[in-house]
Design a protein around this motif. Structure first.
Motif, PDB file in Angstrom:
ATOM      1  N   ASN A 126      44.017  27.033 -63.773  1.00 26.16           N
ATOM      2  CA  ASN A 126      43.260  26.020 -64.516  1.00 26.16           C
ATOM      3  C   ASN A 126      44.253  25.131 -65.254  1.00 26.16           C
ATOM      4  N   LEU A 127      43.739  24.161 -65.996  1.00 28.33           N
ATOM      5  CA  LEU A 127      44.616  23.159 -66.609  1.00 28.33           C
ATOM      6  C   LEU A 127      45.499  23.758 -67.700  1.00 28.33           C
ATOM      7  N   THR A 128      45.113  24.909 -68.239  1.00 33.13           N
ATOM      8  CA  THR A 128      45.914  25.535 -69.295  1.00 33.13           C
ATOM      9  C   THR A 128      46.982  26.446 -68.706  1.00 33.13           C
ATOM     10  N   TYR A 129      46.580  27.359 -67.825  1.00 34.09           N
ATOM     11  CA  TYR A 129      47.523  28.384 -67.372  1.00 34.09           C
ATOM     12  C   TYR A 129      48.401  27.934 -66.194  1.00 34.09           C
ATOM     13  N   ALA A 130      48.009  26.898 -65.485  1.00 34.43           N
ATOM     14  CA  ALA A 130      48.882  26.385 -64.411  1.00 34.43           C
ATOM     15  C   ALA A 130      49.644  25.172 -64.953  1.00 34.43           C
TER      16      ALA A 130
END
Ligand code: G16
Length: 559
Positions: free
Chosen positions: A263-267
């Motif tokens: 997702n935009l946070t963890y990737a």
């Protein structure tokens, strides 16, 4: 082969969640914990008609910490419980969609998937186990409920006395079976080839190869998880992408210390590459711990999973496997209604199911749907009975390749803009509040439900509440009913706010807020979802009193 019968006592916390049993590694390492759960699965299978003769079990995991130990145990228990053969991925590694494919291709009785999916790994991380049935899909609730019931009364488990098995070398190892003159065979198979072959039958590999050779630049992030070897074989070896098109492609037991959730946070590393302004690449994608989730990015552009499903459905006939058209679409309830609009135009049915891939299985088996998707970064088709991360990436590449041939360079953003122009945009976002105290989370949900009657008819600016309910699903194929699948506030204009507690977390509770509003006006389609949904976000916080009740001032993850 000698079988030991071991006395044990039940654990009271072995209730499978949205997708199997997920706990901290340390919980799984307690004596008898894994064995109890595996025996409860086998007892459930043996309850029905028993195992057919020659029953084969597929076993594989995402390579996280404890994978190898668990596999040794499961092999011995499979032998003791009547399986005559196990198919094990080399090094114990198989992606979830690959397990699904192997079960179907080799007609194995079922499969064990060892994964906590997108949850963190390592000695202090999470581990998980899930049983898949003979159609290749996750066991339905009827089975998982029975497994839980068995786990609460278990008194013994059975395990064969076998030496430690080499699962790193492809080949077969045969042992004398439980019954005289029979054999128990452990077959270690190449984890990648069958799956890569399947992908090659579905997609136009020559077209994708040409696209990649034309200067189109992509990056695939395996997040140190299971899809690394698959990506190497498919993108580099078979499609000719340069080696630097891949990142984090060597699976590690703790996913490089990261959180394998695309997702935009963890990737973040991939996101930085894809949002680098002019320097950004044409296409980016990532998948999760066990390879069933996917995130799709264009140049400085994020595709929501809900929109991704809609775009795949609208463009399916560009892909060889779906060129005759698709039978229907299904989406989980919190997934946006973008796919519904495509289905309506194609004049095909669109089903709304609870969260959890297991609910799609019956519809696919009955031939009612071809494509399925969930807002939780899952998309797939009836080629397997799991969601399939690399399949979704290849589908996008196939669409891009085809559109490039027809129209010159067509970007991901352009595809979305034309899609919204045609269908309107279901503006969508999900706000996750992770690891909040379970009691506080339950109180938030109870507080919302207590307002079900008083909310109806209330206005929040231009938004007027139409109805509030808890989503229930009536399976049209087997008639089963699943209650309490998400708390919905539905507005007169079709906008929705949904509150739901995650069924995959292992720490406290994760509260998810799903926000959706329809925007027909194309002059507003370029707006950032957080801006476009600002009013809905306010309403959600006002109704739930989430900040006041949990002390959390902002979501952990926004998608
Ligand atoms: C699992 C299921 C998905 C489901 C997701 C929801 O994903 O396989 O079908 O959408 O959980 O998770 P939650 O209950 O946390 O919202 P995965 O990738 O973890 O197996």
């Amino acid at each position: 082969m000698k079988i030991q019968t071991i006395q044990t006592t039940p654990f009271d916390d072995q209730k499978p969640g949205t997708s199997g049993l997920r706990k901290k590694v340390k919980v799984f390492q307690q004596p008898h914990y894994l064995e109890n759960f595996v025996q409860s699965i086998f007892d459930t299978l043996l309850d029905d008609d028993g195992l057919p003769s020659g029953a084969v079990l597929t076993i594989g995991g995402d390579g996280r910490y404890h994978n190898r130990d668990a596999i040794q145990t499961i092999i011995k228990m499979a032998a003791a419980n009547g399986f005559t053969r196990v198919l094990v991925g080399q090094a114990g590694i198989l992606s979830t969609p690959a397990v699904s494919h192997l079960i179907r291709k080799y007609k194995t009785f079922g499969g064990m998937v060892l994964s906590a999916s997108h949850n963190q790994g390592g000695v202090n991380g999470d581990f998980g186990i899930k049983y898949n049935i003979s159609n290749g899909g996750p066991a339905p609730e009827k089975i998982t409920d029975t497994i839980f019931a068995k786990s609460k009364v278990i008194a013994i488990y059975k395990i064969a006395e076998l030496p430690k098995i080499d699962i790193d070398t492809v080949g077969e190892i045969a042992f004398d079976g439980v019954i005289q003159n029979t054999k128990f065979v452990v077959q270690v198979i190449n984890a990648v080839d069958d799956y890569a072959d399947l992908m090659q039958t579905l997609f136009d590999f020559p077209a994708i190869k040409s696209l990649l050779a034309s200067g189109f630049k992509m990056k695939f992030d395996a997040m140190h998880a299971v899809t690394g070897p698959y990506a190497q074989e498919i993108f580099v070896n078979r499609l000719g992408a340069p080696a630097n098109s891949l990142m984090n492609c060597i699976p590690s037991e703790d996913f490089g210390g990261g959180h394998p959730d695309p997702n935009l946070t963890y990737a973040e590393d991939l996101v930085n590459i894809m949002f680098a302004g002019e320097a950004a690449l044409d296409f980016g994608a990532a998948s999760d711990g066990d390879g069933d989730r996917n995130m799709i990015l264009g140049k400085n552009f994020f595709v929501t999973p809900s929109d991704s499903l809609a775009v795949l459905a609208a463009n399916a006939t560009l892909v060889p496997a779906y060129k005759q058209g698709i039978a229907g679409v299904a989406r989980s309830m919190p997934t946006s209604g973008a796919a519904d609009r495509v289905a309506a135009k194609l004049n095909i049915p669109c089903y709304e199911t609870p969260t959890g891939w297991k609910f799609f299985g019956n519809l696919m088996d009955a031939g009612k749907v071809t494509l399925c998707g969930e807002e939780s970064f899952g998309t797939s088709s009836s080629h397997v009975r799991e969601k399939d991360g690399l399949w979704a990436v290849l589908f996008w590449l196939n669409i891009l390749a085809q559109k490039n041939v027809e129209n010159g360079i067509v970007s991901v953003e352009k595809i979305l803009m034309s899609h919204w122009l045609e269908y309107g945009r279901n503006v969508y976002s999900r706000h996750d509040y992770e690891a909040i105290p379970t009691e506080a989370a339950n109180l938030v949900i109870a507080h919302i439900k207590a307002q079900f009657t008083s909310l109806v008819g209330q206005s929040f600016g231009t938004y007027i509440v139409k109805t509030c309910d808890d989503f229930s699903y009536h399976d049209p194929i087997d008639g089963s009913i699943s209650h309490n699948q998400g708390t919905r506030i539905l507005f007169e204009d079709g906008s929705r706010i949904i509150f739901r507690l995650s069924g995959t977390g292992t720490e406290g509770a994760t509260l998810r807020i799903y926000l959706e509003a329809f925007e027909p006006d194309s002059t507003k389609h370029h707006l950032d979802a957080q801006v476009a949904l600002a009013k809905m976000i306010d309403i959600a916080l006002q109704i739930s009193q989430l900040k006041e009740r949990t002390g959390r001032l902002a979501p952990t993850v926004i998608t």
